[in-house]
Design an enzyme around this catalytic site. Structure first.
Site, mmCIF file in Angstrom:
data_model
loop_
_atom_site.group_PDB
_atom_site.id
_atom_site.type_symbol
_atom_site.label_atom_id
_atom_site.label_comp_id
_atom_site.label_asym_id
_atom_site.label_seq_id
_atom_site.Cartn_x
_atom_site.Cartn_y
_atom_site.Cartn_z
ATOM 1 C CB ALA A 141 -7.877 21.810 -7.826
ATOM 2 C CE LYS A 142 -5.401 14.797 -2.552
ATOM 3 N NZ LYS A 142 -5.166 13.324 -2.737
ATOM 4 C CG ASP A 155 -1.650 1.093 1.519
ATOM 5 O OD1 ASP A 155 -2.156 1.578 0.385
ATOM 6 O OD2 ASP A 155 -1.416 1.617 2.580
ATOM 7 N N GLY A 171 -9.832 9.775 -2.901
ATOM 8 C CA GLY A 171 -9.824 11.205 -2.758
ATOM 9 C C GLY A 171 -11.452 11.750 -3.196
ATOM 10 C CG ASP A 212 -2.004 7.391 0.088
ATOM 11 O OD1 ASP A 212 -1.155 8.477 0.045
ATOM 12 O OD2 ASP A 212 -2.811 7.217 -0.728
ATOM 13 C CD GLU A 238 -4.147 9.498 3.645
ATOM 14 O OE1 GLU A 238 -4.872 10.679 3.171
ATOM 15 O OE2 GLU A 238 -4.527 8.664 2.898
ATOM 16 C CB THR A 288 -7.475 3.929 -2.969
ATOM 17 O OG1 THR A 288 -7.156 4.834 -1.804
ATOM 18 C CG2 THR A 288 -8.114 2.410 -2.306
HETATM 19 C C1 XBP Z 1 -5.552 6.098 0.572
HETATM 20 C C2 XBP Z 1 -6.598 6.942 0.198
HETATM 21 C C3 XBP Z 1 -6.237 7.906 -0.791
HETATM 22 C C4 XBP Z 1 -5.626 9.104 -0.349
HETATM 23 C C5 XBP Z 1 -6.154 10.231 -1.449
HETATM 24 O O1 XBP Z 1 -6.047 4.588 0.946
HETATM 25 O O2 XBP Z 1 -7.589 6.696 0.448
HETATM 26 O O3 XBP Z 1 -7.434 8.060 -1.511
HETATM 27 O O4 XBP Z 1 -6.172 9.590 0.984
HETATM 28 O O5 XBP Z 1 -5.793 9.947 -2.794
HETATM 29 P P1 XBP Z 1 -5.008 3.448 0.993
HETATM 30 P P2 XBP Z 1 -6.266 10.478 -4.074
HETATM 31 O O6 XBP Z 1 -3.698 3.955 1.756
HETATM 32 O O7 XBP Z 1 -5.782 2.441 1.781
HETATM 33 O O8 XBP Z 1 -4.717 3.168 -0.302
HETATM 34 O O9 XBP Z 1 -7.156 11.755 -3.691
HETATM 35 O O10 XBP Z 1 -5.506 10.474 -5.000
HETATM 36 O O11 XBP Z 1 -7.750 9.418 -4.288
HETATM 37 MG MG MG Z 2 -3.032 2.882 3.570
#
Ligand code: XBP
Ligand code: MG
Length: 244
Positions: A85-86, A10, A54, A12, A19, A124
């Site tokens: 934009a994010k 994974d 997101g 994030d 985060e 994700t």
């Molecule tokens: C991570 C997420 C991601 C980020 C945002 O989940 O949920 O959506 O918070 O990324 P994990 P985006 O670690 O379980 O994969 O804005 O690009 O979606």
């Molecule tokens: Mg994660």
């Protein structure tokens, strides 16, 4: 007996603490840039992490806190614009080198490569975000370290659905029983487990306290754990139940 052949990471919260000080301020900058009076503080964002992705997170928040806007025609385009934009804000932040890898990650990746394990990503988050993080932290060739990168909308259902892990396993052409997932959250653990994978969980400040009862191994950090020990423990353990 199973042989450990691949590590599927994974991103994030697992490779890096992205985060709180990466994604969260990028969302807020996008909201401010669009003239919205939305602001996700650290605590609110912790609650919103229950929704992976997101765009999904924005929709979830809007439906509860700004329901009229969320129900208005064209809100789908609004979400897409906010998320684009994010992503730009997030990429600037990562490319500036402000997001380090978590302790032990770079060492584990390098040692796994030397040992001949294949590496993959199942996340994700948006693919550009993965590339920016890998390049900024591991160097310009880092994308090539990973045999498969599964990210973002390549599957419609995000974690805790197992789809992204199944997508990656198919492309690795490996059985779940021969791969190890590395995750930081209950959502990620659920996704990996449902895909039939053993899962090493390394929680962070946002995910500590979640239910990791299904974890194969639980560690505060990836520092001090190497591929030899993982492979030995892996071979000793019976295979997990067949994927649902
Ligand atoms: C991570 C997420 C991601 C980020 C945002 O989940 O949920 O959506 O918070 O990324 P994990 P985006 O670690 O379980 O994969 O804005 O690009 O979606
Ligand atoms: Mg994660």
């Amino acid at each position: 007996m199973n042989t450990l052949r691949a590590l599927i990471f994974d991103v994030d919260g697992t490779l890096a603490d992205t985060e709180r000080d990466g994604h969260r301020p990028a969302f807020n900058a996008a909201f401010a840039g669009a003239g919205l009076r939305w602001h996700w503080d650290v605590a609110i964002y912790g609650e919103l992490l229950a929704v992976a992705g997101g765009k999904e997170r924005i929709r979830h928040y809007a439906a509860r806190h700004d329901p009229e806007r969320a129900a208005a025609p064209g809100f789908g385009e609004t979400v897409a614009g906010l998320h684009a934009a994010k992503t730009r804000h997030y990429l600037d932040h990562v490319a500036a080198g402000r997001v380090p890898l978590r302790p032990g990650v770079a060492t584990l990746l390098a040692a796994a490569r030397r040992r001949g394990l294949r590496l993959a990503i199942a996340t994700t988050t948006t693919p550009d975000n993965v590339e920016a993080l890998l390049r900024a932290t591991l160097g310009p060739d880092a994308m090539g370290w990973f045999a498969v990168i599964g990210a973002g909308d390549v599957v419609p259902a995000k974690k805790p659905a197992p789809d992204i892990y199944r997508w990656v396993l198919e492309r690795l052409e490996l059985d779940a029983a021969d791969c190890l997932a590395v995750e930081d959250s209950e959502l990620g653990l659920a996704a990996a487990s449902t895909a039939g994978l053993r899962c090493l969980v390394t929680p962070n400040a946002y995910t500590a306290g979640q239910d990791f009862g299904r974890a194969w191994m639980l560690r505060d950090s990836l520092a001090g754990i190497g591929p030899d020990e993982l492979a030995r423990r892996f071979a000793e353990d019976p295979a997990p139940p067949a994927a649902a």
